[in-house]
Design an enzyme around this catalytic site. Structure first.
Site, PDB file in Angstrom:
ATOM      1  N   HIS A 197       0.859  -1.197   0.000  1.00 57.72           N
ATOM      2  CA  HIS A 197       0.000   0.000   0.000  1.00 57.72           C
ATOM      3  C   HIS A 197       0.886   1.235   0.000  1.00 57.72           C
ATOM      4  O   HIS A 197       1.432   1.613   1.036  1.00 57.72           O
ATOM      5  CB  HIS A 197      -0.906   0.006   1.238  1.00 57.72           C
ATOM      6  CG  HIS A 197      -1.872   1.157   1.264  1.00 57.72           C
ATOM      7  ND1 HIS A 197      -3.228   0.976   1.358  1.00 57.72           N
ATOM      8  CD2 HIS A 197      -1.680   2.495   1.201  1.00 57.72           C
ATOM      9  CE1 HIS A 197      -3.832   2.154   1.362  1.00 57.72           C
ATOM     10  NE2 HIS A 197      -2.906   3.093   1.259  1.00 57.72           N
ATOM     11  N   HIS A 257       1.624   5.348  -1.610  1.00 55.92           N
ATOM     12  CA  HIS A 257       1.272   6.551  -2.365  1.00 55.92           C
ATOM     13  C   HIS A 257       2.546   7.169  -2.916  1.00 55.92           C
ATOM     14  O   HIS A 257       3.454   7.515  -2.152  1.00 55.92           O
ATOM     15  CB  HIS A 257       0.569   7.566  -1.463  1.00 55.92           C
ATOM     16  CG  HIS A 257      -0.746   7.090  -0.935  1.00 55.92           C
ATOM     17  ND1 HIS A 257      -1.942   7.278  -1.607  1.00 55.92           N
ATOM     18  CD2 HIS A 257      -1.057   6.415   0.200  1.00 55.92           C
ATOM     19  CE1 HIS A 257      -2.932   6.742  -0.896  1.00 55.92           C
ATOM     20  NE2 HIS A 257      -2.415   6.213   0.205  1.00 55.92           N
ATOM     21  N   LEU A 258       2.602   7.323  -4.219  1.00 55.34           N
ATOM     22  CA  LEU A 258       3.769   7.933  -4.859  1.00 55.34           C
ATOM     23  C   LEU A 258       3.489   9.320  -5.420  1.00 55.34           C
ATOM     24  O   LEU A 258       4.398   9.967  -5.939  1.00 55.34           O
ATOM     25  CB  LEU A 258       4.301   7.023  -5.971  1.00 55.34           C
ATOM     26  CG  LEU A 258       5.011   5.750  -5.511  1.00 55.34           C
ATOM     27  CD1 LEU A 258       5.438   4.901  -6.702  1.00 55.34           C
ATOM     28  CD2 LEU A 258       6.224   6.080  -4.639  1.00 55.34           C
ATOM     29  N   ARG A 259       2.221   9.745  -5.328  1.00 57.46           N
ATOM     30  CA  ARG A 259       1.850  11.061  -5.852  1.00 57.46           C
ATOM     31  C   ARG A 259       2.222  11.173  -7.332  1.00 57.46           C
ATOM     32  O   ARG A 259       2.225  10.188  -8.054  1.00 57.46           O
ATOM     33  CB  ARG A 259       2.485  12.181  -5.020  1.00 57.46           C
ATOM     34  CG  ARG A 259       2.241  12.091  -3.518  1.00 57.46           C
ATOM     35  CD  ARG A 259       0.788  11.995  -3.149  1.00 57.46           C
ATOM     36  NE  ARG A 259       0.601  12.150  -1.707  1.00 57.46           N
ATOM     37  CZ  ARG A 259      -0.440  11.662  -1.045  1.00 57.46           C
ATOM     38  NH1 ARG A 259      -1.374  10.990  -1.690  1.00 57.46           N
ATOM     39  NH2 ARG A 259      -0.552  11.856   0.253  1.00 57.46           N
ATOM     40  N   ASN A 319      -5.402   7.334  -6.164  1.00 64.78           N
ATOM     41  CA  ASN A 319      -6.163   8.549  -5.837  1.00 64.78           C
ATOM     42  C   ASN A 319      -5.396   9.824  -6.192  1.00 64.78           C
ATOM     43  O   ASN A 319      -5.098  10.663  -5.348  1.00 64.78           O
ATOM     44  CB  ASN A 319      -6.598   8.562  -4.367  1.00 64.78           C
ATOM     45  CG  ASN A 319      -5.434   8.446  -3.392  1.00 64.78           C
ATOM     46  OD1 ASN A 319      -4.407   7.836  -3.689  1.00 64.78           O
ATOM     47  ND2 ASN A 319      -5.589   9.041  -2.218  1.00 64.78           N
ATOM     48  N   LYS A 327      -9.082  -0.234  -6.026  1.00 65.55           N
ATOM     49  CA  LYS A 327      -9.126   0.403  -4.708  1.00 65.55           C
ATOM     50  C   LYS A 327     -10.431   1.156  -4.507  1.00 65.55           C
ATOM     51  O   LYS A 327     -10.780   2.047  -5.278  1.00 65.55           O
ATOM     52  CB  LYS A 327      -7.946   1.362  -4.554  1.00 65.55           C
ATOM     53  CG  LYS A 327      -7.905   2.116  -3.233  1.00 65.55           C
ATOM     54  CD  LYS A 327      -7.712   1.174  -2.049  1.00 65.55           C
ATOM     55  CE  LYS A 327      -7.729   1.939  -0.724  1.00 65.55           C
ATOM     56  NZ  LYS A 327      -6.479   2.669  -0.487  1.00 65.55           N
ATOM     57  N   HIS A 382     -10.365   1.203   1.614  1.00 64.77           N
ATOM     58  CA  HIS A 382     -10.137   2.137   2.722  1.00 64.77           C
ATOM     59  C   HIS A 382     -11.417   2.106   3.552  1.00 64.77           C
ATOM     60  O   HIS A 382     -12.419   2.729   3.200  1.00 64.77           O
ATOM     61  CB  HIS A 382      -9.858   3.547   2.215  1.00 64.77           C
ATOM     62  CG  HIS A 382      -9.569   4.541   3.306  1.00 64.77           C
ATOM     63  ND1 HIS A 382      -8.378   5.222   3.408  1.00 64.77           N
ATOM     64  CD2 HIS A 382     -10.315   4.955   4.366  1.00 64.77           C
ATOM     65  CE1 HIS A 382      -8.403   6.006   4.471  1.00 64.77           C
ATOM     66  NE2 HIS A 382      -9.582   5.862   5.070  1.00 64.77           N
ATOM     67  N   HIS A 436      -4.716  -0.792   5.816  1.00 67.62           N
ATOM     68  CA  HIS A 436      -4.185  -0.061   6.976  1.00 67.62           C
ATOM     69  C   HIS A 436      -5.125  -0.122   8.190  1.00 67.62           C
ATOM     70  O   HIS A 436      -5.575   0.904   8.686  1.00 67.62           O
ATOM     71  CB  HIS A 436      -3.835   1.385   6.630  1.00 67.62           C
ATOM     72  CG  HIS A 436      -4.849   2.115   5.784  1.00 67.62           C
ATOM     73  ND1 HIS A 436      -6.211   2.121   6.058  1.00 67.62           N
ATOM     74  CD2 HIS A 436      -4.686   2.873   4.669  1.00 67.62           C
ATOM     75  CE1 HIS A 436      -6.829   2.863   5.161  1.00 67.62           C
ATOM     76  NE2 HIS A 436      -5.923   3.323   4.310  1.00 67.62           N
ATOM     77  N   ASP A 496       1.380   2.641   3.579  1.00 68.78           N
ATOM     78  CA  ASP A 496       0.541   3.836   3.445  1.00 68.78           C
ATOM     79  C   ASP A 496       1.409   5.087   3.526  1.00 68.78           C
ATOM     80  O   ASP A 496       0.967   6.133   3.995  1.00 68.78           O
ATOM     81  CB  ASP A 496      -0.568   3.865   4.500  1.00 68.78           C
ATOM     82  CG  ASP A 496      -1.664   4.887   4.166  1.00 68.78           C
ATOM     83  OD1 ASP A 496      -1.777   5.266   2.990  1.00 68.78           O
ATOM     84  OD2 ASP A 496      -2.388   5.305   5.092  1.00 68.78           O
ATOM     85  N   HIS A 534       3.316  14.658   1.856  1.00 65.01           N
ATOM     86  CA  HIS A 534       2.743  15.975   1.557  1.00 65.01           C
ATOM     87  C   HIS A 534       3.846  17.004   1.734  1.00 65.01           C
ATOM     88  O   HIS A 534       4.736  16.835   2.578  1.00 65.01           O
ATOM     89  CB  HIS A 534       1.594  16.313   2.517  1.00 65.01           C
ATOM     90  CG  HIS A 534       0.369  15.487   2.329  1.00 65.01           C
ATOM     91  ND1 HIS A 534      -0.552  15.721   1.331  1.00 65.01           N
ATOM     92  CD2 HIS A 534      -0.101  14.430   3.027  1.00 65.01           C
ATOM     93  CE1 HIS A 534      -1.534  14.837   1.414  1.00 65.01           C
ATOM     94  NE2 HIS A 534      -1.285  14.042   2.442  1.00 65.01           N
ATOM     95  N   ALA A 578      -3.561  14.920   5.707  1.00 67.67           N
ATOM     96  CA  ALA A 578      -3.412  13.614   6.359  1.00 67.67           C
ATOM     97  C   ALA A 578      -2.436  12.742   5.585  1.00 67.67           C
ATOM     98  O   ALA A 578      -2.602  12.532   4.387  1.00 67.67           O
ATOM     99  CB  ALA A 578      -4.775  12.923   6.469  1.00 67.67           C
TER     100      ALA A 578
END
Length: 335
Positions: A10, A12-14, A38, A92, A131, A165, A237, A241, A253
């Protein structure tokens, strides 16, 4: 300590400049990772998915790293899913508005409206990644989602459902009640409670969704993880940011942990479990659950060598504060 083919289930690589800054941390330390969809707009079609995968590979440069791509859940027909099956790891599902960039998520969990897509996913062997939070009081959101997990598990017994998560005792127990329920657990949820986030001064870099819970919840997560329980997998996860979006009113978050995962887990498992169970949590369980085949083995050596986590990672475009910033860690990955 040696680790074989670590997997992050899980991540996030943006995108864009942030992707360029943070992707190499995961690519150096993991054989593969399940990439969250996302973005803005979310990844809902194969053209966008393939383009995003190419951007990820470019950001990872020459590292041996396989981004396991996912689509953002919406109503997909069976014909599209048949075409997509070989390009995706899973789909997802985000309830609308519960976390970062989830406004286009699912509004209603009426089984009949979800049935065509979930039935097709079941038939094609495409996992559903969830989620799991409602829009109730923040400390109850995950536990209250348990009823939805139960409904999905009962109505679609052939569908592999991953509770992402997890943070509560409720879901730790639910995991054992249904054969087709699995879970990912993050590094930070094994270590922090809500006290660490807001018990003293507000610690914005520990604020994430789902929010860290009570001591008994953390203990339940640790018991599953350190015991080598075969239905849980590591999913960081890790969610970066920019510093100015974390240290502000309306703090974003997400915990950026990608740069410290393996050293911190090595220390936790040395203290609480075994190297064998660390290997299960980081790789073997996921390979068994999802029938994953690693084409090229990645062997990493962690040596006992103290180092201090930087307070900041930055380039000309972004500044990101990592988890454990300023802390001294006992293990270091030897490259």
């Amino acid at each position: 300590m040696k680790l074989k083919n670590p997997l992050d289930m899980h991540l996030h690589l943006r995108d864009d400049k942030m992707l360029q800054l943070i992707a190499p941390f995961s690519a150096k330390n993991f054989s593969a990772a399940v990439i969250m969809p996302n973005l803005v707009p979310p990844i809902c079609d194969l053209k966008s998915l393939k383009a995003y995968k190419n951007r990820i590979l470019h950001a990872c440069k020459d590292e041996s790293f396989n981004p396991l791509m996912t689509l953002f859940f919406k109503s997909y027909d069976e014909k599209f899913l048949e075409e997509a099956k070989d390009e995706i790891f899973g789909i997802k599902l985000y309830p609308a508005g519960v976390t970062t960039n989830s406004s286009k998520g699912v509004v209603s969990f009426d089984i009949e409206s979800l049935k065509p897509t979930l039935k097709a996913m079941s038939a094609l062997g495409i996992p559903l990644l969830v989620h799991g939070e409602t829009n109730d009081f923040v400390m109850d959101r995950e536990s209250n989602f348990a009823k939805i997990y139960e409904k999905l598990a009962r109505h679609f017994p052939e569908l592999k459902i991953v509770m992402e998560h997890i943070t509560t005792t409720t879901l730790c127990k639910l995991l054992k009640d249904y054969e087709n329920l699995y879970a990912t657990i993050t590094l930070h949820h094994l270590m922090i409670t809500l006290d660490d986030v807001i018990g003293g001064k507000m610690h914005p870099h520990l604020f994430c969704k789902p929010i860290a819970k009570r001591y008994e919840d953390k203990q339940a997560l640790c018991e599953l993880t350190f015991s080598g329980y075969d239905k849980v997998m590591f999913g960081s996860d890790s969610a970066p940011h920019p510093k100015n979006d974390k240290e502000c009113c309306g703090c974003a978050a997400g915990v950026f942990s990608a740069s410290v995962i393996l050293p911190v887990l090595a220390e936790l498992f040395e203290k609480n479990s075994s190297q064998e169970n660390l290997q299960k949590f980081l790789s073997a369980n996921a390979c068994k659950i999802h029938n994953l085949k690693i084409e090229k083995d990645k062997i990493l050596v962690l040596e006992k060598k103290e180092w201090q986590v930087p307070y900041l990672y930055e380039d000309a475009y972004n500044q990101v504060v990592p988890y454990m910033a300023g802390k001294t860690l006992k293990f270091q990955v030897r490259y």
